[in-house]
Design a protein around this motif. Structure first.
Motif, PDB file in Angstrom:
ATOM      1  N   THR A   1      -4.943   9.742  -2.084  1.00 16.00           N
ATOM      2  CA  THR A   1      -3.739   9.676  -2.279  1.00 16.00           C
ATOM      3  C   THR A   1      -2.672   8.662  -1.649  1.00 16.00           C
ATOM      4  O   THR A   1      -2.215   8.471  -0.961  1.00 16.00           O
ATOM      5  N   THR A   2      -3.958   6.828  -1.930  1.00 22.08           N
ATOM      6  CA  THR A   2      -3.124   5.853  -1.463  1.00 22.08           C
ATOM      7  C   THR A   2      -3.656   5.055  -2.846  1.00 22.08           C
ATOM      8  O   THR A   2      -4.723   5.189  -2.964  1.00 22.08           O
ATOM      9  N   TYR A   3      -2.566   4.411  -2.874  1.00 19.41           N
ATOM     10  CA  TYR A   3      -2.911   3.001  -4.168  1.00 19.41           C
ATOM     11  C   TYR A   3      -2.497   1.572  -2.868  1.00 19.41           C
ATOM     12  O   TYR A   3      -1.295   1.443  -2.902  1.00 19.41           O
ATOM     13  N   HIS A   4      -3.623   0.815  -3.748  1.00 17.17           N
ATOM     14  CA  HIS A   4      -3.041  -0.989  -2.921  1.00 17.17           C
ATOM     15  C   HIS A   4      -2.481  -0.803  -4.241  1.00 17.17           C
ATOM     16  O   HIS A   4      -2.970  -1.914  -5.094  1.00 17.17           O
ATOM     17  N   ILE A   5      -1.592  -2.079  -4.898  1.00 21.91           N
ATOM     18  CA  ILE A   5      -0.922  -2.987  -5.491  1.00 21.91           C
ATOM     19  C   ILE A   5      -1.070  -4.163  -5.107  1.00 21.91           C
ATOM     20  O   ILE A   5       0.267  -4.247  -4.238  1.00 21.91           O
ATOM     21  N   ARG A   6      -1.806  -4.996  -6.335  1.00 21.18           N
ATOM     22  CA  ARG A   6      -2.582  -5.613  -5.341  1.00 21.18           C
ATOM     23  C   ARG A   6      -1.523  -6.968  -6.211  1.00 21.18           C
ATOM     24  O   ARG A   6      -1.581  -8.615  -5.400  1.00 21.18           O
TER      25      ARG A   6
ATOM     26  N   GLY B   1      -6.720  13.131 -11.130  1.00 23.67           N
ATOM     27  CA  GLY B   1      -5.997  12.677 -10.191  1.00 23.67           C
ATOM     28  C   GLY B   1      -4.187  11.497 -10.395  1.00 23.67           C
ATOM     29  O   GLY B   1      -3.729  12.576 -10.475  1.00 23.67           O
ATOM     30  N   TYR B   2      -4.405  10.527 -10.195  1.00 23.09           N
ATOM     31  CA  TYR B   2      -2.363  10.106  -9.942  1.00 23.09           C
ATOM     32  C   TYR B   2      -2.103   9.240 -11.110  1.00 23.09           C
ATOM     33  O   TYR B   2      -2.691   7.882 -10.959  1.00 23.09           O
TER      34      TYR B   2
ATOM     35  N   VAL C   1       0.260  -1.386   0.230  1.00 21.90           N
ATOM     36  CA  VAL C   1      -0.314  -0.258   0.071  1.00 21.90           C
ATOM     37  C   VAL C   1       1.009   1.097   0.164  1.00 21.90           C
ATOM     38  O   VAL C   1       1.707   1.007   0.749  1.00 21.90           O
ATOM     39  N   LEU C   2       0.530   2.209  -0.983  1.00 18.60           N
ATOM     40  CA  LEU C   2       1.039   3.147  -0.996  1.00 18.60           C
ATOM     41  C   LEU C   2       0.375   4.411  -0.576  1.00 18.60           C
ATOM     42  O   LEU C   2      -1.018   4.911  -1.091  1.00 18.60           O
ATOM     43  N   SER C   3       0.941   5.334   0.186  1.00 18.26           N
ATOM     44  CA  SER C   3       0.300   6.775   0.723  1.00 18.26           C
ATOM     45  C   SER C   3       1.091   7.868   0.754  1.00 18.26           C
ATOM     46  O   SER C   3       2.192   7.946   1.118  1.00 18.26           O
TER      47      SER C   3
END
Length: 628
Positions: A188-193, A162-163, A146-148
């Protein structure tokens, strides 16, 4: 002979055998100046030409025009700017527009009978700045992470859409290229699964984008090595710390200070990590130049020692030296609740909304048992513990206050959309003031619309004061009657009639959400919520505008002015330079008469009727016509 005429435009008719003069005079009905479909807002890319064009109808001529920039500066033209006006239109053209040109441009049109004004908002947009912080890594597992991060300091003059998240795997080739993981991240968060290899070493970076373009990349994250097995999940800590202010050390003696997370009236917030344990934290660095500032900081730290609850952000340490004051808080990386809800991968239903409201009420019930009122409950102050779960915490107690028996508390701060009527009326506040804000939060959570949002701050305050709201049929079509009753029981003008936290938790809607969870429920539309969040980025809170008012009397004066109709307020706000420009319009109207259409030679057969027409521009005074 002569004929007096009181209009600047005349028509003279005569025959070759008759010198009689007939005069047409305009009726004078309607406004003196009327704008024709004027633009409200103009948006232009940096470096391009901007044109502000206003057409109007004038009941008389001559007409005088001038433009005012941000109500203070008269627009007179220059190397990049030109102003052109006629009797039917006025334009401002700006070549190679730059961000400094952004603002409101007001055209003032005046004739002998009166005047009118119209304001055009000019936005000069550019690609946004890079995200303000490097991506922070959490919830590491074998193949996911998870990135924040923090949004850009400047959005380019238009909302960030967006980002783009990029990854680079470290190996023997140091020039390995960056690969795009996603270009559609809205938060501003993204979960790389997936896509990450066990034991692989990776760095991440993020770009922001808006309608004007894509930013430069953020700073790279720290390099992380994926694990071979999932770490055990840590339960929610039930141990709390009573903080004593450390006056012998600086925060940097014990913590490493990383990127900036935010800026407020109080100072700045930075991500920090403990030098010994590596524990992440958020450091609130106060702007404590005066004794008053330091007293306020100590008060917040002392207050946080009374708020030990799983639904409330916790204070971990505090430092005070001659040069700074710092409060170290737990770091919550899950992002704002409303940002989580609009995520395309996140389910948003009435039962999930009820669950969030239950947590908010549980946290605020504890706050109220300590006889403390928060006074700043709004979407930005409700955050998720992590990026995958549904637990939330309430943050930012900078405006909170402890109620004392026999001492009424009067305040003048808060956000117009969420503040209670008694705050605007400058009447004593209480625990019930928080309940009003909770009701507004619930209304937005279920509908994506703000119940008291007006076209202006003044209109919003007026709607709040009147406690006027309605359940839009379209927005609440799929919402239960119990939920509507729950909201109505909180949005009562008389604060004594509002539900308390205990009563709200016992409301039938709260009791029924567990039942609703066991049957199929319809997903709520996120479109309006997304638009609400976009609007929130542009709101200026009363906290920032009124927090430093010198006295309650000044607070009341400021709020009174902000509630005036926009036209009245704009008149109060003109600068001396602008007033002088308006006065000069009168002088322009006193010009000598001039021919708009002069007489022309004419040759006609004998006996024919001759018509001579002459149009004259001049001030609204007697014009003498002589016929020889």
């Amino acid at each position: 002979m002569h004929t007096p005429v009181n209009q600047p435009s005349s028509s003279v008719s005569t025959a070759n055998s008759d010198s009689n003069i007939q005069t047409k005079v305009s009726s004078g009905k309607g406004p003196p100046v009327e704008f024709v479909d004027p633009p409200e807002q103009v948006e232009v890319r940096v470096g391009k030409q901007a044109r502000l064009h206003c057409e109007f109808r004038s009941s008389s001529v001559p007409v005088a025009c001038c433009w005012i920039y941000n109500k203070t500066k008269v627009v007179v033209g220059g190397p990049r700017m030109s102003v052109r006006s006629s009797e039917t239109q006025s334009d401002v053209e700006i070549s190679q527009a730059c961000p400094e040109d952004t603002g409101s441009y007001t055209v003032m049109v005046r004739n002998a009978k009166g005047s009118a004004q119209h304001t055009v908002s000019l936005g000069v947009i550019d690609q946004p700045d890079p995200p303000a912080s490097q991506p922070v890594i959490s919830q590491l597992s074998t193949e996911s992470v998870v990135l924040s991060w923090t949004g850009p300091s400047f959005d380019g003059g238009t909302a960030v859409l967006g980002y783009k998240v990029e990854v680079r795997q470290e190996g023997q080739d140091k020039n390995e290229s960056w690969t795009e993981v996603t270009s559609r991240c809205k938060n501003t968060t993204y979960h790389i699964r997936s896509g990450l290899a066990p034991l692989g070493r990776y760095c991440f970076r993020v770009r922001a984008y808006n309608s004007a373009g894509v930013s430069e990349p953020s700073q790279e994250s720290e390099c992380v090595e994926m694990v071979t097995k999932k770490e055990e999940k840590k339960g929610e800590s039930e141990s709390y710390i009573t903080v004593t202010i450390d006056t012998k050390h600086k925060a940097k003696d014990h913590y490493n200070v990383h990127e900036k997370l935010g800026v407020g009236k109080f100072g700045q917030v930075f991500r920090m990590s403990h030098k010994d344990t590596g524990q992440e934290a958020a450091g609130k660095f106060y702007r404590a130049r005066t004794a008053k500032d330091r007293t306020a900081a100590r008060k917040e730290i002392e207050l946080m020692n009374s708020l030990h609850h799983p639904k409330l952000v916790q204070c971990l340490a505090a430092y005070e030296t001659s040069s700074e004051m710092v409060m170290v808080m737990e770091y919550i990386a899950g992002g704002e609740l409303f940002e989580r809800i609009v995520d395309d991968n996140f389910e948003h239903t009435e039962p999930t909304s009820a669950r969030y409201m239950q947590q908010i009420l549980e946290g605020m019930q504890y706050v109220h048992t300590q006889n403390i009122v928060h006074l700043d409950i709004k979407p930005e102050n409700i955050v998720c513990v992590n990026t995958t779960g549904t637990r939330i915490k309430i943050i930012d107690f900078g405006l909170a206050a402890e109620l004392e028996e026999g001492q009424p508390l009067l305040v003048m701060h808060g956000t117009p959309e969420f503040v209670a009527p008694e705050v605007i009326s400058y009447e004593p506040v209480g625990l019930e003031s928080d309940m009003w804000s909770i009701g507004v939060i619930c209304f937005i959570l279920l509908s994506g619309e703000s119940p008291f949002q007006g076209n202006t701050a003044a209109e919003t305050l007026a709607l709040v004061t009147a406690a006027q709201f309605e359940f839009d049929q379209e927005s609440f079509e799929d919402i239960s009657d119990e939920a509507k009753d729950f909201i109505s029981s909180l949005l009562k003008k008389d604060r004594r009639c509002r539900l308390s936290c205990a009563e709200a938790l016992a409301h039938p809607w709260m009791a029924s959400f567990a039942v609703m969870n066991r049957r199929p429920t319809k997903s709520l539309n996120k479109g309006k919520m997304k638009r609400f969040l976009a609007r929130r980025k542009w709101k200026v809170t009363l906290t920032n505008s009124l927090k430093n008012a010198p006295s309650p009397a000044m607070d009341r004066c400021t709020i009174f002015l902000s509630r005036l109709p926009c036209n009245d307020l704009s008149i109060l706000c003109w600068s001396q330079e602008a007033e002088e420009a308006f006065q000069s319009l009168d002088k322009q109207l006193q010009s000598e008469p001039r021919f708009q259409q002069a007489l022309k030679d004419a040759t006609l057969p004998k006996g024919a009727t001759l018509r001579l027409t002459c149009l004259v521009n001049g001030s609204d005074r007697t014009v003498l016509f002589f016929i020889k």
